[in-house]
Design a protein around this motif. Sequence first.
Motif, PDB file in Angstrom:
ATOM      1  N   LYS A 175       3.975  -1.670   5.215  1.00 26.68           N
ATOM      2  CA  LYS A 175       5.239  -0.937   5.404  1.00 26.68           C
ATOM      3  C   LYS A 175       5.025   0.572   5.427  1.00 26.68           C
ATOM      4  N   SER A 176       4.333   1.092   4.423  1.00 21.05           N
ATOM      5  CA  SER A 176       4.174   2.548   4.350  1.00 21.05           C
ATOM      6  C   SER A 176       3.219   3.068   5.424  1.00 21.05           C
ATOM      7  N   GLY A 177       2.141   2.344   5.677  1.00 18.22           N
ATOM      8  CA  GLY A 177       1.126   2.805   6.624  1.00 18.22           C
ATOM      9  C   GLY A 177       1.578   2.828   8.070  1.00 18.22           C
ATOM     10  N   THR A 178       2.470   1.908   8.440  1.00 19.08           N
ATOM     11  CA  THR A 178       2.989   1.900   9.803  1.00 19.08           C
ATOM     12  C   THR A 178       4.213   2.798   9.945  1.00 19.08           C
ATOM     13  N   SER A 179       4.873   3.063   8.842  1.00 18.59           N
ATOM     14  CA  SER A 179       6.063   3.920   8.856  1.00 18.59           C
ATOM     15  C   SER A 179       5.723   5.377   9.155  1.00 18.59           C
ATOM     16  N   ILE A 180       4.503   5.788   8.842  1.00 20.12           N
ATOM     17  CA  ILE A 180       4.092   7.179   9.094  1.00 20.12           C
ATOM     18  C   ILE A 180       4.290   7.503  10.574  1.00 20.12           C
ATOM     19  N   GLY A 181       3.656   6.745  11.425  1.00 21.57           N
ATOM     20  CA  GLY A 181       3.734   6.986  12.861  1.00 21.57           C
ATOM     21  C   GLY A 181       5.125   6.774  13.424  1.00 21.57           C
ATOM     22  N   ALA A 182       5.843   5.785  12.893  1.00 19.82           N
ATOM     23  CA  ALA A 182       7.206   5.534  13.367  1.00 19.82           C
ATOM     24  C   ALA A 182       8.101   6.740  13.095  1.00 19.82           C
ATOM     25  N   ASN A 183       7.947   7.348  11.937  1.00 21.14           N
ATOM     26  CA  ASN A 183       8.748   8.529  11.609  1.00 21.14           C
ATOM     27  C   ASN A 183       8.320   9.751  12.420  1.00 21.14           C
ATOM     28  N   MET A 190       5.488  12.308   5.936  1.00 26.78           N
ATOM     29  CA  MET A 190       4.530  12.782   4.936  1.00 26.78           C
ATOM     30  C   MET A 190       4.667  11.993   3.627  1.00 26.78           C
ATOM     31  N   LYS A 191       5.885  11.698   3.231  1.00 28.75           N
ATOM     32  CA  LYS A 191       6.099  10.878   2.025  1.00 28.75           C
ATOM     33  C   LYS A 191       5.495   9.484   2.197  1.00 28.75           C
ATOM     34  N   GLU A 192       5.656   8.919   3.386  1.00 25.36           N
ATOM     35  CA  GLU A 192       5.064   7.604   3.661  1.00 25.36           C
ATOM     36  C   GLU A 192       3.545   7.682   3.623  1.00 25.36           C
ATOM     37  N   ALA A 193       2.988   8.776   4.116  1.00 22.99           N
ATOM     38  CA  ALA A 193       1.531   8.962   4.069  1.00 22.99           C
ATOM     39  C   ALA A 193       1.055   9.086   2.621  1.00 22.99           C
ATOM     40  N   GLU A 194       1.832   9.790   1.802  1.00 20.55           N
ATOM     41  CA  GLU A 194       1.484   9.915   0.376  1.00 20.55           C
ATOM     42  C   GLU A 194       1.518   8.547  -0.307  1.00 20.55           C
ATOM     43  N   GLU A 195       2.528   7.740   0.011  1.00 24.73           N
ATOM     44  CA  GLU A 195       2.600   6.396  -0.566  1.00 24.73           C
ATOM     45  C   GLU A 195       1.417   5.552  -0.097  1.00 24.73           C
ATOM     46  N   THR A 196       1.088   5.652   1.167  1.00 26.87           N
ATOM     47  CA  THR A 196      -0.047   4.907   1.715  1.00 26.87           C
ATOM     48  C   THR A 196      -1.334   5.308   1.011  1.00 26.87           C
ATOM     49  N   GLU A 197      -1.498   6.610   0.787  1.00 28.17           N
ATOM     50  CA  GLU A 197      -2.668   7.099   0.062  1.00 28.17           C
ATOM     51  C   GLU A 197      -2.760   6.432  -1.314  1.00 28.17           C
ATOM     52  N   ILE A 223      -4.180  13.017   8.370  1.00 21.30           N
ATOM     53  CA  ILE A 223      -2.778  12.936   8.791  1.00 21.30           C
ATOM     54  C   ILE A 223      -1.902  13.789   7.884  1.00 21.30           C
ATOM     55  N   LEU A 224      -2.158  13.734   6.578  1.00 27.90           N
ATOM     56  CA  LEU A 224      -1.399  14.560   5.636  1.00 27.90           C
ATOM     57  C   LEU A 224      -1.600  16.044   5.910  1.00 27.90           C
ATOM     58  N   LYS A 225      -2.826  16.424   6.171  1.00 28.06           N
ATOM     59  CA  LYS A 225      -3.138  17.827   6.441  1.00 28.06           C
ATOM     60  C   LYS A 225      -2.421  18.316   7.702  1.00 28.06           C
ATOM     61  N   ILE A 226      -2.498  17.539   8.759  1.00 28.32           N
ATOM     62  CA  ILE A 226      -1.858  17.912  10.022  1.00 28.32           C
ATOM     63  C   ILE A 226      -0.336  17.945   9.866  1.00 28.32           C
ATOM     64  N   THR A 227       0.205  16.928   9.224  1.00 27.44           N
ATOM     65  CA  THR A 227       1.656  16.858   9.032  1.00 27.44           C
ATOM     66  C   THR A 227       2.160  18.036   8.211  1.00 27.44           C
ATOM     67  N   ASN A 228       1.433  18.373   7.166  1.00 27.41           N
ATOM     68  CA  ASN A 228       1.802  19.513   6.334  1.00 27.41           C
ATOM     69  C   ASN A 228       1.799  20.803   7.155  1.00 27.41           C
ATOM     70  N   LYS A 229       0.790  20.962   8.006  1.00 26.78           N
ATOM     71  CA  LYS A 229       0.695  22.152   8.855  1.00 26.78           C
ATOM     72  C   LYS A 229       1.863  22.203   9.849  1.00 26.78           C
ATOM     73  N   ILE A 230       2.212  21.065  10.415  1.00 24.11           N
ATOM     74  CA  ILE A 230       3.346  21.007  11.355  1.00 24.11           C
ATOM     75  C   ILE A 230       4.638  21.410  10.655  1.00 24.11           C
ATOM     76  N   ILE A 231       4.842  20.889   9.446  1.00 26.91           N
ATOM     77  CA  ILE A 231       6.061  21.204   8.692  1.00 26.91           C
ATOM     78  C   ILE A 231       6.112  22.688   8.351  1.00 26.91           C
ATOM     79  N   SER A 232       5.014  23.224   7.835  1.00 30.78           N
ATOM     80  CA  SER A 232       5.024  24.646   7.459  1.00 30.78           C
ATOM     81  C   SER A 232       5.178  25.547   8.687  1.00 30.78           C
ATOM     82  N   SER A 233       4.559  25.187   9.799  1.00 33.29           N
ATOM     83  CA  SER A 233       4.707  25.976  11.034  1.00 33.29           C
ATOM     84  C   SER A 233       6.144  25.900  11.554  1.00 33.29           C
TER      85      SER A 233
END
Length: 120
Positions: A45-53, A74-81, A106-116
Amino acid sequence: MITFQEKYKDNLILLKSFDFAKKIVLYSEALEENKKFVIANQLLKSGTSIGANIKEAQNSESKADFIHKMKIAMKEAEETEFWLFLCNELENYPNTESLLLEVFEILKITNKIISSSKKN
């Protein structure tokens, strides 16, 4: 027929999250074969939800909506981690090192996208 990779070849995070989702499906199936249903279900659930979101964010109604959907991813990626770290600590679970490296990226890229996105 066009593939996901062809359609989104210019969107790195979509490609990475889609590829990661495929690997999570396969890992979850391996867990299910070993009767590890609860963890397999949570991880699936969490691992596939990352890309869906992330995909859903591509059609957001505003910048705020885009950021919100990316934060959910990003929250889904954190849960997956969390689930992947747990699997690595349990006996008789397949190793998750390569999946962890991918979710870190994925977390690193997502975080960068959010901050940008917040800056612009």
